[in-house]
Design a protein around this motif. Structure first.
Motif, mmCIF file in Angstrom:
data_model
loop_
_atom_site.group_PDB
_atom_site.id
_atom_site.type_symbol
_atom_site.label_atom_id
_atom_site.label_comp_id
_atom_site.label_asym_id
_atom_site.label_seq_id
_atom_site.Cartn_x
_atom_site.Cartn_y
_atom_site.Cartn_z
ATOM 1 N N ASP A 238 1.904 4.055 -3.530
ATOM 2 C CA ASP A 238 1.270 6.245 -3.211
ATOM 3 C C ASP A 238 2.815 6.361 -3.636
ATOM 4 O O ASP A 238 4.509 6.070 -3.113
ATOM 5 C CB ASP A 238 1.248 6.579 -1.886
ATOM 6 C CG ASP A 238 1.268 7.975 -1.967
ATOM 7 O OD1 ASP A 238 1.784 8.287 -3.117
ATOM 8 O OD2 ASP A 238 0.451 7.830 -1.004
ATOM 9 N N ASP B 157 4.115 9.025 -4.344
ATOM 10 C CA ASP B 157 4.887 10.168 -3.373
ATOM 11 C C ASP B 157 6.285 9.010 -2.148
ATOM 12 O O ASP B 157 6.568 10.121 -1.472
ATOM 13 C CB ASP B 157 4.191 11.056 -2.113
ATOM 14 C CG ASP B 157 2.763 11.617 -3.199
ATOM 15 O OD1 ASP B 157 3.650 12.065 -4.342
ATOM 16 O OD2 ASP B 157 2.253 12.366 -2.438
ATOM 17 N N GLU C 93 1.196 -1.180 -0.134
ATOM 18 C CA GLU C 93 -0.139 -0.287 -0.022
ATOM 19 C C GLU C 93 0.784 1.391 0.005
ATOM 20 O O GLU C 93 0.858 2.231 -0.796
ATOM 21 C CB GLU C 93 -1.123 -0.092 1.303
ATOM 22 C CG GLU C 93 -2.031 0.964 1.244
ATOM 23 C CD GLU C 93 -2.780 0.757 2.256
ATOM 24 O OE1 GLU C 93 -3.657 2.038 2.353
ATOM 25 O OE2 GLU C 93 -3.096 0.006 2.691
#
Length: 91
Positions: free
Chosen positions: A69, A71, A65
């Motif tokens: 992302d 970032d 998870e």
């Protein structure tokens, strides 16, 4: 224990760019080190905290998870690598 290094890609001057976490089996942070763009370090753990760093208030998401992302760039690291960063932050 799980040892995680996460690079946080952002342009905020007051937020860390590297996050090191020691996690228990349920992914709760036990110890944490934050490194800022300026080189300043903060830490949090059972013995206290410094530099504005606190342990998470909920378990960390799964590696997948976090990696999903754009970032964040997570990496599983060794206990020895974590302990070296911890010693530098707390020393």
């Amino acid at each position: 224990m799980i040892y995680l290094k996460v690079k946080w890609k952002h342009s905020f001057s007051d937020e860390p760019v590297l996050l090191y976490s020691e996690l228990d089996r349920e992914r709760w942070e036990v110890r944490k080190v934050e490194i800022f763009r300026s080189g300043r370090m903060g830490y949090a753990g059972p013995g206290g905290a410094d530099g504005g760093t606190d342990l998470g208030v909920e378990p960390l998401p799964s590696f997948e998870e976090i990696a999903g992302d754009p970032d964040f760039e997570p990496e599983i690291i060794s206990k020895a690598e974590f302990d070296k960063v911890w010693a530098k932050a707390t020393g």
